[in-house]
Scaffold this motif. Structure first.
Motif, PDB file in Angstrom:
ATOM      1  N   ARG A 100       0.834  -1.202   0.000  1.00  0.00           N
ATOM      2  CA  ARG A 100       0.000   0.000   0.000  1.00  0.00           C
ATOM      3  C   ARG A 100       0.874   1.258   0.000  1.00  0.00           C
ATOM      4  O   ARG A 100       0.628   2.194  -0.766  1.00  0.00           O
ATOM      5  N   GLU A 101       1.890   1.261   0.836  1.00  0.00           N
ATOM      6  CA  GLU A 101       2.787   2.424   0.922  1.00  0.00           C
ATOM      7  C   GLU A 101       3.578   2.595  -0.370  1.00  0.00           C
ATOM      8  O   GLU A 101       3.816   3.722  -0.823  1.00  0.00           O
ATOM      9  N   GLU A 142      -8.042   1.232  -5.399  1.00  0.00           N
ATOM     10  CA  GLU A 142      -8.804  -0.023  -5.443  1.00  0.00           C
ATOM     11  C   GLU A 142      -8.593  -0.737  -6.771  1.00  0.00           C
ATOM     12  O   GLU A 142      -8.428  -1.967  -6.820  1.00  0.00           O
ATOM     13  N   SER A 143      -8.575   0.047  -7.860  1.00  0.00           N
ATOM     14  CA  SER A 143      -8.359  -0.547  -9.171  1.00  0.00           C
ATOM     15  C   SER A 143      -6.938  -1.108  -9.291  1.00  0.00           C
ATOM     16  O   SER A 143      -6.732  -2.179  -9.882  1.00  0.00           O
ATOM     17  N   ILE A 144      -5.951  -0.403  -8.725  1.00  0.00           N
ATOM     18  CA  ILE A 144      -4.579  -0.893  -8.729  1.00  0.00           C
ATOM     19  C   ILE A 144      -4.479  -2.207  -7.955  1.00  0.00           C
ATOM     20  O   ILE A 144      -3.835  -3.165  -8.390  1.00  0.00           O
ATOM     21  N   THR A 145      -5.144  -2.256  -6.808  1.00  0.00           N
ATOM     22  CA  THR A 145      -5.146  -3.459  -5.979  1.00  0.00           C
ATOM     23  C   THR A 145      -5.757  -4.643  -6.731  1.00  0.00           C
ATOM     24  O   THR A 145      -5.223  -5.756  -6.703  1.00  0.00           O
ATOM     25  N   GLY A 199      -3.983  -9.650  -3.006  1.00  0.00           N
ATOM     26  CA  GLY A 199      -4.808  -9.807  -1.820  1.00  0.00           C
ATOM     27  C   GLY A 199      -4.298  -9.093  -0.578  1.00  0.00           C
ATOM     28  O   GLY A 199      -3.888  -7.930  -0.625  1.00  0.00           O
ATOM     29  N   ALA A 200      -4.287  -9.810   0.537  1.00  0.00           N
ATOM     30  CA  ALA A 200      -3.907  -9.230   1.827  1.00  0.00           C
ATOM     31  C   ALA A 200      -2.436  -8.815   1.891  1.00  0.00           C
ATOM     32  O   ALA A 200      -2.046  -8.076   2.809  1.00  0.00           O
ATOM     33  N   PHE A 201      -1.638  -9.259   0.927  1.00  0.00           N
ATOM     34  CA  PHE A 201      -0.229  -8.871   0.928  1.00  0.00           C
ATOM     35  C   PHE A 201      -0.031  -7.378   0.655  1.00  0.00           C
ATOM     36  O   PHE A 201       1.072  -6.854   0.861  1.00  0.00           O
ATOM     37  N   TYR A 235       7.513 -10.347  -0.330  1.00  0.00           N
ATOM     38  CA  TYR A 235       6.960 -10.629  -1.648  1.00  0.00           C
ATOM     39  C   TYR A 235       7.924 -11.494  -2.463  1.00  0.00           C
ATOM     40  O   TYR A 235       9.140 -11.394  -2.322  1.00  0.00           O
ATOM     41  N   SER A 236       7.379 -12.300  -3.339  1.00  0.00           N
ATOM     42  CA  SER A 236       8.179 -12.962  -4.364  1.00  0.00           C
ATOM     43  C   SER A 236       8.492 -11.941  -5.456  1.00  0.00           C
ATOM     44  O   SER A 236       7.888 -10.859  -5.515  1.00  0.00           O
ATOM     45  N   VAL A 237       9.432 -12.290  -6.350  1.00  0.00           N
ATOM     46  CA  VAL A 237       9.763 -11.404  -7.470  1.00  0.00           C
ATOM     47  C   VAL A 237       8.526 -11.168  -8.337  1.00  0.00           C
ATOM     48  O   VAL A 237       8.258 -10.049  -8.786  1.00  0.00           O
ATOM     49  N   GLY A 238       7.754 -12.226  -8.550  1.00  0.00           N
ATOM     50  CA  GLY A 238       6.547 -12.108  -9.354  1.00  0.00           C
ATOM     51  C   GLY A 238       5.529 -11.168  -8.734  1.00  0.00           C
ATOM     52  O   GLY A 238       4.869 -10.391  -9.439  1.00  0.00           O
TER      53      GLY A 238
END
Length: 258
Positions: free
Chosen positions: A111-112, A133-136, A142-144, A152-155
């Protein structure tokens, strides 16, 4: 030569050298008493002489072996680094997917990083919040979104970077192997979005896959050892590149410093 009103990217005789030091002591010596005539470093020329231009609304694919200078060229186009020689001219807002992902703060949450990344690419805070919201939804992690990027993974990082770039209303999209790290579902989402973007925007696309270049680009440029080896239609460039990979040995001299 195309007119300035048609061209959005123009490069003239670009060259980029990196300074390589044998030891930290040599770096200190260079800062204190070194000069161009008496250097304490070796120069590695990632780019030696690159000239090209891209017209508004066109798609250029760039291909070449590892270490040929593709990523360095994109970093210059994005403004992440300056050329040692030559000139680069870019007109319009640029959305650099890989470059944005490389500048993420790993300690900050998704988010940041959306807020930071959007600001870096020229969006005002209210614009970012309105599109959040659209970016998310596009990123699909998801919750990540509320977890630090170091988890996070690279993907997943590429998902977030592409999602941000897809929402900044850019005139120029620069994609450097971003599709190769995503899963098949996300790759399809990205390709579908790129297809829609190409109707009005300009695409600079780097890949090792000739099939991806054929799918997304109208023309192509093959970089070899820091120079343009061939440019033209995707079919002609891809054919020449594939032939060379089978016939020519992988020469490690391209990684040598002078």
């Amino acid at each position: 030569m195309s007119s300035d009103t048609e061209v959005v990217i123009r490069a003239r005789h670009l060259a980029k050298a990196y300074k390589l030091y044998d030891s930290p002591k040599d770096w200190v010596k260079q800062q204190l008493v070194g000069s161009e005539k008496n250097p304490y470093y070796k120069s590695f020329w990632a780019l030696k002489d690159i000239s090209f231009e891209v017209q508004r609304g066109k798609s250029l694919g760039i291909i070449g072996r590892n270490g040929c200078g593709k990523s360095t060229l994109l970093q210059i186009v994005c403004g992440m680094t300056r050329p040692t020689k030559g000139e680069i001219w870019v007109k319009g807002r640029v959305a650099p997917v890989l470059a944005l992902g490389a500048t993420f703060d790993l300690e900050a949450t998704g988010r940041e990083n959306v807020l930071i990344g959007g600001a870096v690419l020229g969006l005002k805070r209210q614009e970012i919040l309105r599109k959040f919201e659209s970016i998310t939804d596009f990123a699909g992690i998801g919750a990540f979104m509320d977890q630090p990027l170091k988890l996070y993974s690279v993907g997943m990082r590429m998902r977030l970077a592409f999602a941000i770039c897809a929402h900044i209303d850019a005139e120029i999209l620069i994609v450097d192997e971003a599709l190769s790290v995503g899963d098949l579902a996300f790759q399809k989402k990205c390709v579908d979005w790129i297809d829609n973007f190409r109707r009005t925007g300009t695409l600079l696309f780097v890949s090792h896959s000739t099939s991806e270049l054929s799918r997304l680009c109208e023309s192509a440029m093959w970089i070899d050892n820091g120079r343009v080896r061939e440019a033209g239609s995707v079919a002609d460039v891809a054919r020449a590149y594939r032939r060379a990979t089978f016939v020519e040995k992988d020469n490690m001299k391209r990684f040598s410093a002078a």
